[in-house]
Write a protein that holds these residues in place. Sequence first.
Motif, PDB file in Angstrom:
ATOM      1  N   ILE A   1       3.581   6.005  -5.289  1.00  0.00           N
ATOM      2  CA  ILE A   1       3.555   6.216  -6.747  1.00  0.00           C
ATOM      3  C   ILE A   1       2.424   7.162  -7.127  1.00  0.00           C
ATOM      4  O   ILE A   1       2.623   8.104  -7.924  1.00  0.00           O
ATOM      5  CB  ILE A   1       3.408   4.863  -7.464  1.00  0.00           C
ATOM      6  CG1 ILE A   1       4.663   4.000  -7.233  1.00  0.00           C
ATOM      7  CG2 ILE A   1       3.172   5.071  -8.957  1.00  0.00           C
ATOM      8  CD1 ILE A   1       4.538   2.601  -7.790  1.00  0.00           C
ATOM      9  N   ILE A   2       1.241   6.952  -6.576  1.00  0.00           N
ATOM     10  CA  ILE A   2       0.100   7.812  -6.915  1.00  0.00           C
ATOM     11  C   ILE A   2       0.341   9.240  -6.440  1.00  0.00           C
ATOM     12  O   ILE A   2       0.099  10.217  -7.174  1.00  0.00           O
ATOM     13  CB  ILE A   2      -1.187   7.234  -6.295  1.00  0.00           C
ATOM     14  CG1 ILE A   2      -1.515   5.878  -6.934  1.00  0.00           C
ATOM     15  CG2 ILE A   2      -2.358   8.200  -6.485  1.00  0.00           C
ATOM     16  CD1 ILE A   2      -2.666   5.156  -6.275  1.00  0.00           C
ATOM     17  N   SER A   3       0.838   9.394  -5.190  1.00  0.00           N
ATOM     18  CA  SER A   3       1.087  10.738  -4.666  1.00  0.00           C
ATOM     19  C   SER A   3       2.179  11.441  -5.465  1.00  0.00           C
ATOM     20  O   SER A   3       2.081  12.651  -5.738  1.00  0.00           O
ATOM     21  CB  SER A   3       1.487  10.654  -3.192  1.00  0.00           C
ATOM     22  OG  SER A   3       0.457  10.065  -2.419  1.00  0.00           O
ATOM     23  N   GLY A   4       3.218  10.692  -5.838  1.00  0.00           N
ATOM     24  CA  GLY A   4       4.269  11.300  -6.642  1.00  0.00           C
ATOM     25  C   GLY A   4       3.755  11.773  -7.998  1.00  0.00           C
ATOM     26  O   GLY A   4       4.102  12.870  -8.465  1.00  0.00           O
ATOM     27  N   TYR A   5       2.910  10.933  -8.622  1.00  0.00           N
ATOM     28  CA  TYR A   5       2.336  11.323  -9.915  1.00  0.00           C
ATOM     29  C   TYR A   5       1.471  12.571  -9.768  1.00  0.00           C
ATOM     30  O   TYR A   5       1.550  13.507 -10.586  1.00  0.00           O
ATOM     31  CB  TYR A   5       1.517  10.172 -10.480  1.00  0.00           C
ATOM     32  CG  TYR A   5       0.748  10.523 -11.722  1.00  0.00           C
ATOM     33  CD1 TYR A   5       1.383  10.645 -12.955  1.00  0.00           C
ATOM     34  CD2 TYR A   5      -0.625  10.763 -11.656  1.00  0.00           C
ATOM     35  CE1 TYR A   5       0.671  10.990 -14.088  1.00  0.00           C
ATOM     36  CE2 TYR A   5      -1.342  11.108 -12.786  1.00  0.00           C
ATOM     37  CZ  TYR A   5      -0.690  11.221 -14.010  1.00  0.00           C
ATOM     38  OH  TYR A   5      -1.407  11.575 -15.131  1.00  0.00           O
TER      39      TYR A   5
ATOM     40  N   SER B   1       0.839  -1.204   0.000  1.00  0.00           N
ATOM     41  CA  SER B   1       0.000   0.000   0.000  1.00  0.00           C
ATOM     42  C   SER B   1       0.867   1.245   0.000  1.00  0.00           C
ATOM     43  O   SER B   1       0.555   2.237  -0.679  1.00  0.00           O
ATOM     44  CB  SER B   1      -0.919  -0.005   1.222  1.00  0.00           C
ATOM     45  OG  SER B   1      -1.803  -1.108   1.197  1.00  0.00           O
ATOM     46  N   THR B   2       1.966   1.211   0.760  1.00  0.00           N
ATOM     47  CA  THR B   2       2.882   2.351   0.796  1.00  0.00           C
ATOM     48  C   THR B   2       3.489   2.601  -0.583  1.00  0.00           C
ATOM     49  O   THR B   2       3.592   3.748  -1.033  1.00  0.00           O
ATOM     50  CB  THR B   2       3.995   2.108   1.830  1.00  0.00           C
ATOM     51  OG1 THR B   2       3.411   1.898   3.115  1.00  0.00           O
ATOM     52  CG2 THR B   2       4.941   3.291   1.892  1.00  0.00           C
ATOM     53  N   ILE B   3       3.890   1.520  -1.264  1.00  0.00           N
ATOM     54  CA  ILE B   3       4.441   1.678  -2.610  1.00  0.00           C
ATOM     55  C   ILE B   3       3.402   2.274  -3.550  1.00  0.00           C
ATOM     56  O   ILE B   3       3.684   3.223  -4.309  1.00  0.00           O
ATOM     57  CB  ILE B   3       4.940   0.312  -3.129  1.00  0.00           C
ATOM     58  CG1 ILE B   3       6.126  -0.176  -2.311  1.00  0.00           C
ATOM     59  CG2 ILE B   3       5.319   0.414  -4.602  1.00  0.00           C
ATOM     60  CD1 ILE B   3       6.630  -1.537  -2.723  1.00  0.00           C
ATOM     61  N   ALA B   4       2.163   1.744  -3.501  1.00  0.00           N
ATOM     62  CA  ALA B   4       1.112   2.238  -4.392  1.00  0.00           C
ATOM     63  C   ALA B   4       0.777   3.697  -4.102  1.00  0.00           C
ATOM     64  O   ALA B   4       0.665   4.527  -5.021  1.00  0.00           O
ATOM     65  CB  ALA B   4      -0.130   1.366  -4.257  1.00  0.00           C
TER      66      ALA B   4
ATOM     67  N   VAL C   1       1.522  14.299   1.397  1.00  0.00           N
ATOM     68  CA  VAL C   1       2.313  13.440   2.297  1.00  0.00           C
ATOM     69  C   VAL C   1       1.500  13.067   3.529  1.00  0.00           C
ATOM     70  O   VAL C   1       1.426  11.891   3.920  1.00  0.00           O
ATOM     71  CB  VAL C   1       3.621  14.152   2.690  1.00  0.00           C
ATOM     72  CG1 VAL C   1       4.323  13.372   3.807  1.00  0.00           C
ATOM     73  CG2 VAL C   1       4.547  14.277   1.492  1.00  0.00           C
ATOM     74  N   ILE C   2       0.875  14.059   4.149  1.00  0.00           N
ATOM     75  CA  ILE C   2       0.079  13.773   5.345  1.00  0.00           C
ATOM     76  C   ILE C   2      -1.088  12.857   5.005  1.00  0.00           C
ATOM     77  O   ILE C   2      -1.385  11.881   5.717  1.00  0.00           O
ATOM     78  CB  ILE C   2      -0.421  15.092   5.970  1.00  0.00           C
ATOM     79  CG1 ILE C   2       0.768  15.911   6.475  1.00  0.00           C
ATOM     80  CG2 ILE C   2      -1.399  14.808   7.107  1.00  0.00           C
ATOM     81  CD1 ILE C   2       0.389  17.279   6.999  1.00  0.00           C
ATOM     82  N   GLY C   3      -1.751  13.166   3.875  1.00  0.00           N
ATOM     83  CA  GLY C   3      -2.862  12.307   3.457  1.00  0.00           C
ATOM     84  C   GLY C   3      -2.409  10.883   3.156  1.00  0.00           C
ATOM     85  O   GLY C   3      -3.106   9.913   3.499  1.00  0.00           O
ATOM     86  N   SER C   4      -1.232  10.754   2.514  1.00  0.00           N
ATOM     87  CA  SER C   4      -0.724   9.408   2.209  1.00  0.00           C
ATOM     88  C   SER C   4      -0.419   8.631   3.479  1.00  0.00           C
ATOM     89  O   SER C   4      -0.747   7.442   3.596  1.00  0.00           O
ATOM     90  CB  SER C   4       0.529   9.519   1.342  1.00  0.00           C
ATOM     91  OG  SER C   4       0.250  10.167   0.119  1.00  0.00           O
TER      92      SER C   4
END
Length: 539
Positions: free
Chosen positions: A39-43, A33-36, A206-209
């Motif tokens: 990736i989504i947050s970075g995009y 989940s952290t990886i996903a 970041v906080i939301g992730s």
Amino acid sequence: MPPYTWRSLVQRARQLWRGSLQLRTVAITVFFSTIAVTIISGYMSISIATNLYDARKSQAIAEARQATVTTQDLFDSSVTPNGTIDVEAVNQTAVTTIRSVASSPGGTQFAILRTPGQTTAVTMTPRSTGGLDISVITPELRDQVAQDDGLLYTQAVSLDGEDALDPGLVVGSVFEVPTAGQYELYLVYNVRDVQQTLDFVQQTLVIGSLLLVATIGLVTFLVTRLAINPVRVAAETAEKLADGQLEERIPVRGEDVIATLGRSFNRMADSLQRQITQLAALSRVQQRFVSDVSHELRTPLTTIRLAGDVLYEQRDQFNPTTARTAELLHAQVDRFEVMLADLLEMSRYDAGAVEIDTEPTNLVRLVEESLEAIRPIAEERGSELRLVAPGGYFEAEVDARRIRRILQNLLGNAVDHGEGHPIVVYVDSDREAVAIAVRDYGVGMDAAQLERVFDRFWRADPSRQRTTGGTGLGLAIATEDAQLHGGNIDVWSVPGEGTCFRVTLPRERGATIDHSPIELPPVDPLEPVLDSGGGDDDA
């Protein structure tokens, strides 16, 4: 000194990882989940940053184009009919116009620079906003702008801020000043507001992730707890059943698949309990029967023994047939007594009524006595006896009578199955354990026979003529005797190469052992003996 070393911490973590299905499930879920989410947050962060920058850049280009057009129009309209122009006055007006057109929330600075390499009758004074560092306008950007191809050029730069460098954007264009030649207009925008917006968005992402990953981990923990707890209860119940607590059952609630599993498990446990109870009762009846029959047979056997001894002593007065019958009766009564003694001994083991009387014993001397007892039979069969005792801690706390019985049984088997080849007895020890190995070079046994060699009443070859008699209980009793000392008996055998039984015992009563001082099979010492065709008996 810290209470835990890194190695012990790693070992404890590895044990916790292997032992907890719930931990592995939650950890794997959170990891992926952290990886996903990353990736989504970075995009999303890259997309938002690109859009913010492109929007701010488009706004700057639009303002720069308008300022350039306005400035060009101002200079073109300021030419008098006779072709003259007050360049400096128009320049001052152009500065005011540029300031009014190019206004940005982050602050806009400008610079009007003369394109190098021109020769004109009039030169206009370059202008710039106070405090602007002209060095942010790079030579590369000026070369592109000086081409005068009708395009506006941009470049990202860093500007001096209040506390640190701020991001900036330079937009360059050209315009023509009548009688003064080509000049370059550079608008410098401070886009600190865009960076602040992007920082806020990234911080929010970041906080939301983190909150999302934590929520996923918590939800996974709760779900796996609901799913795994019944499995854990079933595992604990199964362990209790395996330990003999046959009345344990799984509590069943609901109608779901877990409840169905619990009911099925409980029905299986009920069935197992009934069968185990029946088998235990049958085993007790069998043990009681063997014990009672063995005890009851002792009285008539004693009478038969007395009568048989009388007949045996007077056999010389009988005719040959009757004398032979008296001899057979005497031999079979002896065998019957051995069998009855073995049955009584097994019944004591089954009832758990066996105790040992240990004392410090020299095992080498004990082995020598056993070898002397079996020597006449071995010589009759043509087997040489040999003792290999390299030295060590040979005195151990054992029940000498039971160890002697083990040796008599192993040596008797070696003589019966040794095919007249030498028989070697090994004795060795270390500080924790002592070991005795009996090695013959006879017929040996295959894998199927090895699996049953310690079973009661089982013989490898019932048709084989036995010199030492036997009831089929010898190895079973020997195993019980060894285990009573806290030791064990191991066997190695290969068809055509012989058999080796190894007895391993702790040197001190109540100690545990995890190794044996003698290899199985031991190192073969018989090459010189076989080459010489015999030799002196070391026993």
